[in-house]
Design an enzyme around this catalytic site. Structure first.
Site, PDB file in Angstrom:
ATOM      1  N   HIS A 286       0.834  -1.200   0.000  1.00  0.00           N
ATOM      2  CA  HIS A 286       0.000   0.000   0.000  1.00  0.00           C
ATOM      3  C   HIS A 286       0.869   1.249   0.000  1.00  0.00           C
ATOM      4  O   HIS A 286       2.102   1.172   0.039  1.00  0.00           O
ATOM      5  CB  HIS A 286      -1.005  -0.021   1.153  1.00  0.00           C
ATOM      6  CG  HIS A 286      -0.389  -0.177   2.504  1.00  0.00           C
ATOM      7  ND1 HIS A 286       0.413   0.776   3.072  1.00  0.00           N
ATOM      8  CD2 HIS A 286      -0.448  -1.193   3.400  1.00  0.00           C
ATOM      9  CE1 HIS A 286       0.815   0.365   4.254  1.00  0.00           C
ATOM     10  NE2 HIS A 286       0.314  -0.833   4.474  1.00  0.00           N
TER      11      HIS A 286
ATOM     12  N   HIS B  45       3.751   1.662   2.505  1.00  0.00           N
ATOM     13  CA  HIS B  45       4.992   0.945   2.172  1.00  0.00           C
ATOM     14  C   HIS B  45       5.824   1.765   1.181  1.00  0.00           C
ATOM     15  O   HIS B  45       7.038   1.887   1.315  1.00  0.00           O
ATOM     16  CB  HIS B  45       4.681  -0.414   1.536  1.00  0.00           C
ATOM     17  CG  HIS B  45       4.002  -1.386   2.465  1.00  0.00           C
ATOM     18  ND1 HIS B  45       2.999  -2.233   2.064  1.00  0.00           N
ATOM     19  CD2 HIS B  45       4.180  -1.639   3.785  1.00  0.00           C
ATOM     20  CE1 HIS B  45       2.605  -2.982   3.081  1.00  0.00           C
ATOM     21  NE2 HIS B  45       3.310  -2.636   4.151  1.00  0.00           N
TER      22      HIS B  45
ATOM     23  N   CYS C  71      -2.294 -11.040  19.314  1.00  0.00           N
ATOM     24  CA  CYS C  71      -2.932 -10.471  18.122  1.00  0.00           C
ATOM     25  C   CYS C  71      -2.117 -10.900  16.911  1.00  0.00           C
ATOM     26  O   CYS C  71      -0.936 -10.550  16.787  1.00  0.00           O
ATOM     27  CB  CYS C  71      -3.005  -8.946  18.185  1.00  0.00           C
ATOM     28  SG  CYS C  71      -3.523  -8.252  16.593  1.00  0.00           S
TER      29      CYS C  71
ATOM     30  N   CYS D 247      -0.838  -7.975  14.618  1.00  0.00           N
ATOM     31  CA  CYS D 247       0.385  -7.302  15.122  1.00  0.00           C
ATOM     32  C   CYS D 247       1.524  -8.302  15.266  1.00  0.00           C
ATOM     33  O   CYS D 247       2.669  -7.905  15.397  1.00  0.00           O
ATOM     34  CB  CYS D 247       0.170  -6.700  16.504  1.00  0.00           C
ATOM     35  SG  CYS D 247      -1.042  -5.407  16.610  1.00  0.00           S
TER      36      CYS D 247
ATOM     37  N   CYS E  60      -7.711  -5.763  20.642  1.00  0.00           N
ATOM     38  CA  CYS E  60      -6.396  -5.245  20.242  1.00  0.00           C
ATOM     39  C   CYS E  60      -6.494  -3.732  20.030  1.00  0.00           C
ATOM     40  O   CYS E  60      -7.361  -3.268  19.297  1.00  0.00           O
ATOM     41  CB  CYS E  60      -5.949  -5.921  18.943  1.00  0.00           C
ATOM     42  SG  CYS E  60      -4.582  -5.030  18.164  1.00  0.00           S
TER      43      CYS E  60
ATOM     44  N   HIS F 251      -5.883  -3.065  16.075  1.00  0.00           N
ATOM     45  CA  HIS F 251      -6.789  -3.620  15.060  1.00  0.00           C
ATOM     46  C   HIS F 251      -8.233  -3.749  15.502  1.00  0.00           C
ATOM     47  O   HIS F 251      -9.085  -4.158  14.711  1.00  0.00           O
ATOM     48  CB  HIS F 251      -6.254  -4.982  14.586  1.00  0.00           C
ATOM     49  CG  HIS F 251      -4.925  -4.887  13.915  1.00  0.00           C
ATOM     50  ND1 HIS F 251      -3.730  -5.094  14.572  1.00  0.00           N
ATOM     51  CD2 HIS F 251      -4.599  -4.533  12.644  1.00  0.00           C
ATOM     52  CE1 HIS F 251      -2.726  -4.911  13.725  1.00  0.00           C
ATOM     53  NE2 HIS F 251      -3.218  -4.562  12.562  1.00  0.00           N
TER      54      HIS F 251
ATOM     55  N   LYS G 298      -7.516   6.623   8.665  1.00  0.00           N
ATOM     56  CA  LYS G 298      -6.512   5.601   8.416  1.00  0.00           C
ATOM     57  C   LYS G 298      -6.893   4.835   7.143  1.00  0.00           C
ATOM     58  O   LYS G 298      -8.069   4.555   6.924  1.00  0.00           O
ATOM     59  CB  LYS G 298      -6.514   4.650   9.611  1.00  0.00           C
ATOM     60  CG  LYS G 298      -5.359   3.707   9.623  1.00  0.00           C
ATOM     61  CD  LYS G 298      -5.345   2.831  10.855  1.00  0.00           C
ATOM     62  CE  LYS G 298      -4.298   1.766  10.645  1.00  0.00           C
ATOM     63  NZ  LYS G 298      -4.555   0.511  11.262  1.00  0.00           N
TER      64      LYS G 298
ATOM     65  N   LYS H 256      -7.882  -1.867   4.409  1.00  0.00           N
ATOM     66  CA  LYS H 256      -8.534  -2.656   3.365  1.00  0.00           C
ATOM     67  C   LYS H 256     -10.021  -2.794   3.639  1.00  0.00           C
ATOM     68  O   LYS H 256     -10.847  -2.709   2.750  1.00  0.00           O
ATOM     69  CB  LYS H 256      -7.892  -4.047   3.318  1.00  0.00           C
ATOM     70  CG  LYS H 256      -6.850  -4.125   2.237  1.00  0.00           C
ATOM     71  CD  LYS H 256      -6.569  -5.552   1.799  1.00  0.00           C
ATOM     72  CE  LYS H 256      -6.284  -6.438   2.992  1.00  0.00           C
ATOM     73  NZ  LYS H 256      -5.844  -7.767   2.702  1.00  0.00           N
TER      74      LYS H 256
HETATM   75  N1  MSP Z   1       6.845  -6.772   9.192  1.00  0.00           N
HETATM   76  C1  MSP Z   1       6.772  -5.705  10.114  1.00  0.00           C
HETATM   77  C2  MSP Z   1       8.088  -4.950  10.177  1.00  0.00           C
HETATM   78  C3  MSP Z   1       9.293  -5.769  10.532  1.00  0.00           C
HETATM   79  S1  MSP Z   1      10.751  -4.809  10.493  1.00  0.00           S
HETATM   80  C4  MSP Z   1      11.933  -5.815  11.136  1.00  0.00           C
HETATM   81  C5  MSP Z   1       5.663  -4.723   9.690  1.00  0.00           C
HETATM   82  N2  MSP Z   1       5.253  -4.829   8.418  1.00  0.00           N
HETATM   83  S2  MSP Z   1       4.088  -3.922   7.774  1.00  0.00           S
HETATM   84  O1  MSP Z   1       3.944  -4.374   6.408  1.00  0.00           O
HETATM   85  O2  MSP Z   1       2.927  -3.947   8.598  1.00  0.00           O
HETATM   86  O3  MSP Z   1       4.622  -2.442   7.797  1.00  0.00           O
HETATM   87  C6  MSP Z   1       5.822  -2.101   7.124  1.00  0.00           C
HETATM   88  C7  MSP Z   1       6.144  -0.631   7.327  1.00  0.00           C
HETATM   89  O4  MSP Z   1       5.110   0.168   6.717  1.00  0.00           O
HETATM   90  C8  MSP Z   1       6.193  -0.217   8.797  1.00  0.00           C
HETATM   91  O5  MSP Z   1       7.285   0.645   9.046  1.00  0.00           O
HETATM   92  C9  MSP Z   1       4.895   0.513   9.000  1.00  0.00           C
HETATM   93  O6  MSP Z   1       4.948   1.489   9.998  1.00  0.00           O
HETATM   94  C10 MSP Z   1       4.719   1.161   7.636  1.00  0.00           C
HETATM   95  N3  MSP Z   1       3.326   1.547   7.408  1.00  0.00           N
HETATM   96  C11 MSP Z   1       2.220   0.772   7.467  1.00  0.00           C
HETATM   97  N4  MSP Z   1       1.115   1.542   7.219  1.00  0.00           N
HETATM   98  C12 MSP Z   1       1.486   2.818   6.994  1.00  0.00           C
HETATM   99  C13 MSP Z   1       0.851   4.007   6.608  1.00  0.00           C
HETATM  100  N5  MSP Z   1      -0.468   4.093   6.423  1.00  0.00           N
HETATM  101  N6  MSP Z   1       1.634   5.098   6.389  1.00  0.00           N
HETATM  102  C14 MSP Z   1       2.994   5.056   6.480  1.00  0.00           C
HETATM  103  N7  MSP Z   1       3.627   3.945   6.836  1.00  0.00           N
HETATM  104  C15 MSP Z   1       2.900   2.840   7.198  1.00  0.00           C
HETATM  105  O7  MSP Z   1       5.275  -3.909  10.506  1.00  0.00           O
END
Ligand code: MSP
Length: 493
Positions: A18, A21, A126, A129, A143, A146, A293, A296
């Site tokens: 998304h 990322h 959870c 998380c 949670c 979530h 926020k 999905k």
């Molecule tokens: N897999 C773990 C991270 C492990 S690092 C050793 C994880 N994955 S995640 O896919 O949920 O999130 C990956 C990154 O994207 C995280 O740094 C998270 O904060 C960031 N983001 C997830 N949603 C976001 C937004 N809506 N906006 C900006 N960054 C966001 O957590």
């Protein structure tokens, strides 16, 4: 040569990538490109976090084995990196063999030291998380992130003696006040650590999708213990490469995973006799245009790959970094993106480049003249302040300064009216314009690499590096080749 090792969090490939990322990878990419521009030996790591119950369940839903499932999903994350022009040096997957072996090796090392012991865990987990919660952390029994019911788990588990490292960690915070950036996030973490660190459950027995413990094959390593270690396995822990790049200079993460990176991770490293990273940079969240926020279930998620197909990679990268001050949450709206694309990229930068190339073509046989720069104009560019902003992650301020210089250069054309000039005067104006564009191109290269490549080709500029951000370094008599406009204007619907 100085080194710079920068990472992103590794993403869960349980669903498609998304915009959050993409935002995080772009921040890290700008840091990597900026440090390369300054002549550093950069290593940039990104990747995917592929073990754990969340992935196992997502795979089951699709009727696939976890490995089949992640192999498919990972393609989308690699595609994301490709279309967003993310210049990583390694894309690590936690299912990579070298990572799995290093995890087991470090787990064994901490175990041998006596910092991991067998016990029983009874608690609430959870899966989204991938962590346990205490009753006191729940919101209405659910949670807090979530808003979902938690799984009740009772199983044998290995514990990591995290409590043992509480004081060492507090000392580290004390002696490294800039460890957590922005500084506003630091105190909350310190307060929580002072409340007391509990030992951490670091193995699971109730499912199998994970790295087996080296000392007990009935358990798999807890997914966060596994995932965090990607930062050391990504540079081949124990090798010369590791010696060169570790400790990491910057881990880029979102605010939701700060505890794992600023508390659990340094404690794991203390136990394994590895230095902690130098800095954790915490960015905010991308929300919808109303501040909600993205999720999905709400159906308001923006597909970052489609976004680039629609607007181009430079425009979306530019928009996010110009619009959102580092560390703050930022709203995403296509209208705001289009406005910046039209006003700043197309009108200011694009026009400047196009006008200059047209003038060179018409008035000087497509050659950059043999002249020198008007230093009065260059006085309006504060390189030191831009450098400072870049080094302190104030990218929106750096961009704002670069663009105010671009608008000064546009004004300069209007004032000098080169279409009416001749001889030395004309040559000086044309040289000054080309020279200014060269310096602007250097400064913008971390943000909009495609457009900068096109500028470089059209003007025939040589290698761009930060130490060339000075007037009068543009090669005289270079032949230019005017190409297409850099940014087409987009009509607001
Ligand atoms: N897999 C773990 C991270 C492990 S690092 C050793 C994880 N994955 S995640 O896919 O949920 O999130 C990956 C990154 O994207 C995280 O740094 C998270 O904060 C960031 N983001 C997830 N949603 C976001 C937004 N809506 N906006 C900006 N960054 C966001 O957590």
């Amino acid at each position: 040569m100085d080194k710079f090792y920068v990472t992103t969090a590794i993403d869960y490939p349980s669903s498609k990538p998304h915009l959050g990322h993409a935002y995080e990878k772009t921040i890290a990419d700008v840091m990597a490109r900026w440090n390369r521009l300054k002549g550093k030996d950069v290593f940039f790591l990104t990747g995917t976090d592929e073990h754990g119950l969340k992935i196992q369940r997502a795979a089951e839903k699709e009727g696939k084995t976890p490995k089949e499932f992640v192999d498919l999903q990972v393609k989308n994350f690699k595609k994301l990196c490709e279309v967003w022009n993310i210049s990583y040096d390694r894309f690590i997957r936690t299912t990579d063999k070298d990572h799995e072996l290093i995890c087991q090796q470090i787990f064994q090392k901490v175990y041998d030291k006596g910092d991991i012991y067998l016990g029983t865990y009874e608690g609430l987990y959870c899966t989204d998380c991938e962590r346990f919660y205490l009753e006191k952390d729940l919101v209405e029994g659910k949670c807090p992130v979530h808003n979902k019911e938690l799984d009740v788990v009772k199983e044998k588990t290995y514990y990591f003696k995290m409590s043992k490292y509480q004081n060492q960690l507090l000392n580290y915070f004390e002696n490294n006040p800039e460890f957590i950036y922005p500084i506003s996030k630091r105190q909350e973490i310190i307060n929580r650590v002072k409340e007391g660190l509990l030992d951490l459950s670091v193995s699971r027995t109730s499912f199998s999708w994970g790295i087996p413990l080296p000392n007990d094959k009935n358990h798999v390593i807890y997914v966060w213990f596994d995932a965090l270690l990607n930062y050391v396995s990504g540079v081949s822990y124990g090798s010369d490469k590791f010696g060169k790049y570790w400790p990491a200079d910057v881990h880029n993460i979102g605010k939701d995973i700060l505890w794992f990176h600023s508390v659990i991770w340094p404690c794991m490293l203390f136990a394994a006799d590895i230095k902690p990273p130098k800095k954790i940079c915490v960015h905010g969240f991308i929300t919808t245009s109303t501040g909600a926020k993205m999720s999905k279930s709400l159906g308001n998620v923006i597909d970052p790959i489609q976004l680039v197909e629609r607007y181009g990679c430079d425009s979306v990268r530019y928009f996010l970094l110009r619009e959102i001050p580092f560390g703050e949450d930022g709203r995403f709206s296509e209208e705001a993106l289009i406005t910046r694309h039209n006003n700043e990229l197309a009108n200011e930068l694009g026009n400047l480049v196009y006008r200059t190339l047209s003038l060179l073509e018409k008035k000087n046989n497509s050659l950059i003249p043999d002249s020198s720069s008007d230093l009065e104009l260059f006085k309006k560019l504060d390189i030191n302040s831009i450098e400072q902003h870049m080094d302190s992650y104030e990218f929106h301020l750096a961009l704002s300064e670069i663009f105010s210089f671009i608008s000064e250069v546009n004004k300069y054309i209007n004032e000098k009216q080169p279409w009416k000039q001749q001889g030395h005067e004309l040559n000086k104006t044309l040289y000054t314009l080309s020279d200014s564009i060269r310096v602007v191109a250097i400064l913008l290269s971390p943000f909009i690499p495609n457009a900068v490549n096109s500028i470089k080709q059209q003007f025939g500029f040589e290698e761009l590096s930060f130490d060339k951000c000075k007037p009068n370094l543009t090669k005289k008599n270079t032949k230019i080749t005017k190409g297409n406009v850099l940014f087409e204007k987009i009509l607001l619907q």
